[in-house]
Design an enzyme around this catalytic site. Structure first.
Site, mmCIF file in Angstrom:
data_model
loop_
_atom_site.group_PDB
_atom_site.id
_atom_site.type_symbol
_atom_site.label_atom_id
_atom_site.label_comp_id
_atom_site.label_asym_id
_atom_site.label_seq_id
_atom_site.Cartn_x
_atom_site.Cartn_y
_atom_site.Cartn_z
ATOM 1 N N GLY A 236 2.923 -0.356 12.055
ATOM 2 C CA GLY A 236 1.813 -1.184 11.572
ATOM 3 C C GLY A 236 0.561 -0.356 11.355
ATOM 4 C CD GLU A 259 -5.155 -15.684 2.480
ATOM 5 O OE1 GLU A 259 -4.708 -16.829 2.480
ATOM 6 O OE2 GLU A 259 -4.832 -14.825 1.646
#
Length: 402
Positions: A236, A259
């Protein structure tokens, strides 16, 4: 009757069995199986399927191209014992999210594994990195590619890939990939099978490029997922850092946002942004103790496309790392600096309260005043500070390990 019918209830998170298959023997190897974190979007808030005993919903994917095997198995069905009761349509729910072209036969699926050698990562290679695998006793190579819909076969591949979102992101939804403002970043592992180099899907990120007047864009991270077999290995961080560096090279990019970021994403972003900013001159140790400055905000934005809010968090983390918290005076100065930011929402409430005095009735004013109780504010502020401190310390520990 109710007790007997309860025997036909299954936890759908346990019943759904997911696999990334590299070799034929993986199909029957329970050690390669993983399960969803969520299944409520298909099976309701209680995440229960009714009508089956020993329910097993198999969703197996070839490791690279994600060719899919879908099978539903159970030991018994409620209609075999009770004529008047209908079972849930567990199969129909899965068919709503997986694209056509899947196999329902294990032998057919295994034969398709032979075609994995033809699979190559989509798009252009933008980063390569290695991670040492203790179990294998060797370094494993990974690649990050940037892809778009012009890549042959990518649309169909993405339809299969995005099905994982339903199981691992709580509020996931599928995106309109026909919009050319989407960028896709894919992570693959290189591995060998009988002397042949193959690629396995590790995870991905989708980014939407919003327009910013007059001539800029604001890339916004929409979805990010590292598949469970690869989680906890640092992929990640590699992916997010690579994406940041990719957009930093474009003068058209204003800044990079996300978002509705999850708590885990915020922690990951903090780690990556601190790693990127720690070498910037404005974040040098001698300048950290002078407080957060416009130089920090502007340099982070210009060089790394980091907005002011995120740059402020980076400053606080780096200042904590540089602060001797056993020194009471330095610790107090740091605490006041962080609390000054945390107090912002309370100051806003107080300004609104001042405006309300002119238009509220006495009983309404009293109600609002009670919400702004000074003692309560202090307690909440201290609690917020301690939570932030714990988060920052975890990031600093991870930086030390890295």
């Amino acid at each position: 009757m109710e007790k007997k019918l309860a025997e036909y209830k299954c936890d759908t998170n346990d019943a759904i069995c997911l696999k990334l298959v590299r070799f034929p023997e993986d199909v029957d190897d329970e050690g390669t199986t993983f399960h969803p974190e969520y299944s409520h979007q298909l099976y309701g808030d209680d995440e229960v399927a009714f009508g089956y005993k020993g329910l097993q919903i198999q969703l197996y994917y070839s490791a690279g191209n994600l060719t899919t095997l879908f099978k539903v198995k159970y030991s018994s069905k409620v209609t075999e014992k009770f004529d008047c009761v209908e079972p849930d349509d567990v199969e129909g729910k899965i068919r709503e999210i997986i694209p056509q072209g899947f196999s329902c036969n294990t032998d057919d699926f295994i034969s398709l594994l032979e075609k994995e050698g033809n699979f190559k990562p989509f798009g252009s290679l933008i980063h390569t990195y290695s991670i040492h695998n203790e179990e294998a006793g060797e370094d494993i190579t990974y690649q990050i590619h940037k892809a778009d819909l012009s890549c042959p076969g990518f649309h169909e591949y993405h339809e299969r890939l995005q099905t994982f979102l339903m199981w691992f992101i709580e509020t996931a939804s599928f995106i309109d990939v026909d919009d050319d403002r989407w960028d896709f970043f894919l992570v693959f592992e290189k591995y060998n099978k009988d002397g042949e180099t193959l690629f396995a899907t590790v995870g991905y990120m989708t980014v939407y490029n919003y327009y910013v007047y007059p001539d800029k864009t604001r890339p916004r991270v929409s979805q990010m997922l590292i598949l469970p077999p690869f989680q906890g290995e640092g992929h990640g961080a590699q992916l997010l850092e690579t994406v940041h560096r990719f957009y930093c090279n474009s003068p058209k990019v204003q800044d990079i946002t996300a978002e509705d970021p999850s708590e885990n994403y915020v922690k990951l972003r903090d780690f990556v942004l601190v790693k990127l900013c720690q070498s910037l001159p404005s974040f040098s140790a001698d300048k950290l103790f002078l407080g957060f400055s416009e130089d920090m905000a502007s340099e982070a934005q210009e060089k790394l496309k980091i907005n002011k809010k995120h740059a402020r968090r980076v400053y606080e983390i780096l200042r904590l790392r540089a602060t001797d918290m056993s020194d009471e005076e330095k610790a107090r100065a740091y605490r006041l600096e962080v609390k000054k930011r945390l107090f912002g929402p309370y100051k806003k409430n107080q300004r609104e309260m001042t405006k309300m005095r002119k238009c509220l009735r006495p009983e309404e004013l009293l109600s609002q005043a009670n919400q702004l109780d000074t003692q309560l504010q202090h307690e909440e502020l201290e609690r917020g500070y301690q939570e932030v401190l714990a988060e920052y310390r975890r990031i600093i520990e991870r930086l030390a390990r890295a």
